[in-house]
Enzyme design. Sequence first.
Site, PDB file in Angstrom:
ATOM      1  N   ASN A 149     -12.140  -7.736 -39.930  1.00 38.32           N
ATOM      2  CA  ASN A 149     -11.251  -6.600 -40.209  1.00 38.32           C
ATOM      3  C   ASN A 149     -11.182  -6.168 -41.664  1.00 38.32           C
ATOM      4  OD1 ASN A 149      -9.793  -8.969 -40.703  1.00 38.32           O
ATOM      5  ND2 ASN A 149      -7.842  -8.012 -40.234  1.00 38.32           N
ATOM      6  N   GLU A 245      -6.339 -19.162 -42.595  1.00 39.42           N
ATOM      7  CA  GLU A 245      -5.612 -17.880 -42.659  1.00 39.42           C
ATOM      8  C   GLU A 245      -5.758 -17.246 -41.281  1.00 39.42           C
ATOM      9  OE1 GLU A 245      -3.938 -16.829 -45.240  1.00 39.42           O
ATOM     10  OE2 GLU A 245      -4.674 -18.102 -46.855  1.00 39.42           O
ATOM     11  N   CYS A 279      -4.002  -8.512 -40.149  1.00 41.71           N
ATOM     12  CA  CYS A 279      -3.305  -9.721 -39.697  1.00 41.71           C
ATOM     13  C   CYS A 279      -1.807  -9.599 -39.891  1.00 41.71           C
ATOM     14  CB  CYS A 279      -3.847 -10.927 -40.439  1.00 41.71           C
ATOM     15  SG  CYS A 279      -3.944 -10.651 -42.201  1.00 41.71           S
TER      16      CYS A 279
HETATM   17  P1  NAP Z   1     -12.438 -14.617 -34.959  1.00 46.07           P
HETATM   18  O1  NAP Z   1     -12.964 -14.172 -33.664  1.00 46.07           O
HETATM   19  O2  NAP Z   1     -11.627 -15.853 -35.029  1.00 46.07           O
HETATM   20  O3  NAP Z   1     -13.727 -14.766 -35.930  1.00 46.07           O
HETATM   21  C1  NAP Z   1     -13.597 -15.106 -37.289  1.00 46.07           C
HETATM   22  C2  NAP Z   1     -14.887 -15.715 -37.781  1.00 46.07           C
HETATM   23  O4  NAP Z   1     -15.094 -16.976 -37.142  1.00 46.07           O
HETATM   24  C3  NAP Z   1     -16.124 -14.889 -37.465  1.00 46.07           C
HETATM   25  O5  NAP Z   1     -17.022 -14.967 -38.541  1.00 46.07           O
HETATM   26  C4  NAP Z   1     -16.677 -15.596 -36.240  1.00 46.07           C
HETATM   27  O6  NAP Z   1     -18.057 -15.387 -36.036  1.00 46.07           O
HETATM   28  C5  NAP Z   1     -16.417 -17.022 -36.623  1.00 46.07           C
HETATM   29  N1  NAP Z   1     -16.491 -17.981 -35.517  1.00 46.07           N
HETATM   30  C6  NAP Z   1     -16.473 -17.747 -34.185  1.00 46.07           C
HETATM   31  N2  NAP Z   1     -16.571 -18.912 -33.510  1.00 46.07           N
HETATM   32  C7  NAP Z   1     -16.653 -19.890 -34.423  1.00 46.07           C
HETATM   33  C8  NAP Z   1     -16.780 -21.317 -34.359  1.00 46.07           C
HETATM   34  N3  NAP Z   1     -16.808 -21.964 -33.201  1.00 46.07           N
HETATM   35  N4  NAP Z   1     -16.856 -22.007 -35.518  1.00 46.07           N
HETATM   36  C9  NAP Z   1     -16.800 -21.387 -36.696  1.00 46.07           C
HETATM   37  N5  NAP Z   1     -16.685 -20.038 -36.832  1.00 46.07           N
HETATM   38  C10 NAP Z   1     -16.615 -19.307 -35.705  1.00 46.07           C
HETATM   39  O7  NAP Z   1     -11.561 -13.484 -35.666  1.00 46.07           O
HETATM   40  P2  NAP Z   1     -11.846 -11.928 -35.781  1.00 46.07           P
HETATM   41  O8  NAP Z   1     -11.690 -11.301 -34.442  1.00 46.07           O
HETATM   42  O9  NAP Z   1     -13.110 -11.690 -36.539  1.00 46.07           O
HETATM   43  O10 NAP Z   1     -10.650 -11.486 -36.746  1.00 46.07           O
HETATM   44  C11 NAP Z   1      -9.386 -11.189 -36.275  1.00 46.07           C
HETATM   45  C12 NAP Z   1      -8.446 -12.342 -36.475  1.00 46.07           C
HETATM   46  O11 NAP Z   1      -8.394 -12.717 -37.847  1.00 46.07           O
HETATM   47  C13 NAP Z   1      -7.012 -11.969 -36.109  1.00 46.07           C
HETATM   48  O12 NAP Z   1      -6.413 -13.041 -35.438  1.00 46.07           O
HETATM   49  C14 NAP Z   1      -6.368 -11.752 -37.470  1.00 46.07           C
HETATM   50  O13 NAP Z   1      -4.973 -11.900 -37.484  1.00 46.07           O
HETATM   51  C15 NAP Z   1      -7.035 -12.800 -38.271  1.00 46.07           C
HETATM   52  N6  NAP Z   1      -6.918 -12.501 -39.708  1.00 46.07           N
HETATM   53  C16 NAP Z   1      -6.095 -13.271 -40.492  1.00 46.07           C
HETATM   54  C17 NAP Z   1      -5.932 -12.965 -41.836  1.00 46.07           C
HETATM   55  C18 NAP Z   1      -5.066 -13.786 -42.745  1.00 46.07           C
HETATM   56  O14 NAP Z   1      -5.200 -13.667 -43.956  1.00 46.07           O
HETATM   57  N7  NAP Z   1      -4.170 -14.608 -42.223  1.00 46.07           N
HETATM   58  C19 NAP Z   1      -6.616 -11.882 -42.374  1.00 46.07           C
HETATM   59  C20 NAP Z   1      -7.441 -11.127 -41.548  1.00 46.07           C
HETATM   60  C21 NAP Z   1      -7.599 -11.447 -40.215  1.00 46.07           C
HETATM   61  P3  NAP Z   1     -18.551 -14.281 -34.940  1.00 46.07           P
HETATM   62  O15 NAP Z   1     -18.082 -12.975 -35.442  1.00 46.07           O
HETATM   63  O16 NAP Z   1     -20.016 -14.466 -34.959  1.00 46.07           O
HETATM   64  O17 NAP Z   1     -17.921 -14.666 -33.630  1.00 46.07           O
END
Ligand code: NAP
Length: 472
Positions: A149, A245, A279
């Site tokens: 995002n 995070e 987020c």
């Molecule tokens: P996500 O599906 O959890 O993916 C995040 C990252 O993790 C991607 O690079 C993903 O790769 C990777 N990943 C997937 N499976 C994994 C595994 N088994 N081991 C290690 N890495 C793995 O999250 P998203 O949909 O990209 O982002 C949205 C989420 O991020 C929301 O929940 C949002 O709230 C959160 N977020 C939090 C913050 C904060 O600062 N707290 C900021 C921004 C976003 P792939 O893309 O290849 O699956």
Amino acid sequence: MKMFLEGKWADKPKRIEVKNPYDNLVIDTVPRGDAADVERALNFAERGAKAMAKLSSYDRWKILRKAADLMAARNEELGRIISTEEGKVIAEGRGEANRAVETMMGSAEEAKRIHGETVPLDADPTGRNKLGFTLRVPCGVVAAISPFNFPLNLVCHKVGPALAAGNSVIMKPATDTPLSALKLVEILLEAGLPPEGVQCLTGSGGEIGDPIVADKRVRKITFTGSREIGDRICRMAGIKKVTMELGSNSPLIVMPDADLEKVAAAVAATGYANAGQACISTQRVLAAKKVYGDLLGALIPKVEALATGNQLDEKTKVGPMVKESEAARVEEWINEAVAAGARLATGGGRRGAIYIPAVVADVKPEMRISRDELFGPAVAVTPFDTIEEAIQLANDSVYGLAAGIFTENVEWAMKFAREAEAGNLHVNWGPQWRVDLMPYGGLKESGFGKEGPRYAVEEMTELKMVVFHLGG
Ligand code: NAP
């Protein structure tokens, strides 16, 4: 684009398409890295960590400072890449690119401030003639796993402090949005970063995530993403430093004395930016019963004014979500709430990956659009009677990333600041507000550890204690 592995741009026979979510057209492809690439990256990163640890603070400052300058000069290019691959409107793409400059600049400044302190050991009865001080040293190899995002700035929040602290970094950007991260590698190399200092692996997290996070050569994992993947990484990581995070369903409390026009403007700004895919997006609006109807009246026209469409059109205020399946999920959750008695006050419905910004009223706390992370362009409005009830509703969540309150009453504001369970609290604004220098991170299942360069360099270093036993 290619991925950056072992100091070189590297390709693979299998490639992943990167699409513009507005028209689904392929804008580029990236290699599909695999477990063998992870093994090569880890070996190289260990050598890289030794090379990085030899750089002086001044060297690291100079590289990061130059990178920030190069990014500032390429704002329009970076903003367009961000918007095209992620779907956020172009003004937000440029805004993210600007913020990324600040993040890198702040990281550069921190490179000059990493230091230990003397410890008064003789304050202990057995400490006479002892001289003690701490040293901060790099962790070694840092794995930086980032979400879709904010495909540039959130990568900078990891890579900037990690390099400032003298680590080597393996980046793993989200598969939907890898191009911004690969551009950052180009810029870092142009800024003079030794190629041993950084690698960027593209490929599915489901395939290459486990081999990265479980490996003992990785000494620090910094992860931003969903609670589910964060939970998995914590279980896989074993004994190493981890920063998490994670997600949220951030609440905004509207007290009866609030200025409703200001509240409505804040909700329109903080609930729908990046099509709600932040987020800290305002997701749950908790409104005092006395102002409930008036608040909806003030909010609806502001949300209806958010023009949807092509994210690269300057007039668009809400672009597509990152992919059509995400818009379909938001549609399903909202339809489910309406079927269970909630009321669609405005918006709703879908054109491809665009979900029409919605206000859902009369939402019960147990409904999925309130309980789970919606991550879409809609807010769920729920009434309350007292501030005690409002804070109890706000805290009734596994998450605790950010929260807000609108009130002129300082007692209510302080009660909220003390009792609301969230890492970032806002008085007279929605939960979605951040400048990149502040400490940022969640409580509860929103994670642990802080970002913001000053705080992140602490997470990216280890503290050693040195004792001189003097005087025989
Ligand atoms: P996500 O599906 O959890 O993916 C995040 C990252 O993790 C991607 O690079 C993903 O790769 C990777 N990943 C997937 N499976 C994994 C595994 N088994 N081991 C290690 N890495 C793995 O999250 P998203 O949909 O990209 O982002 C949205 C989420 O991020 C929301 O929940 C949002 O709230 C959160 N977020 C939090 C913050 C904060 O600062 N707290 C900021 C921004 C976003 P792939 O893309 O290849 O699956």
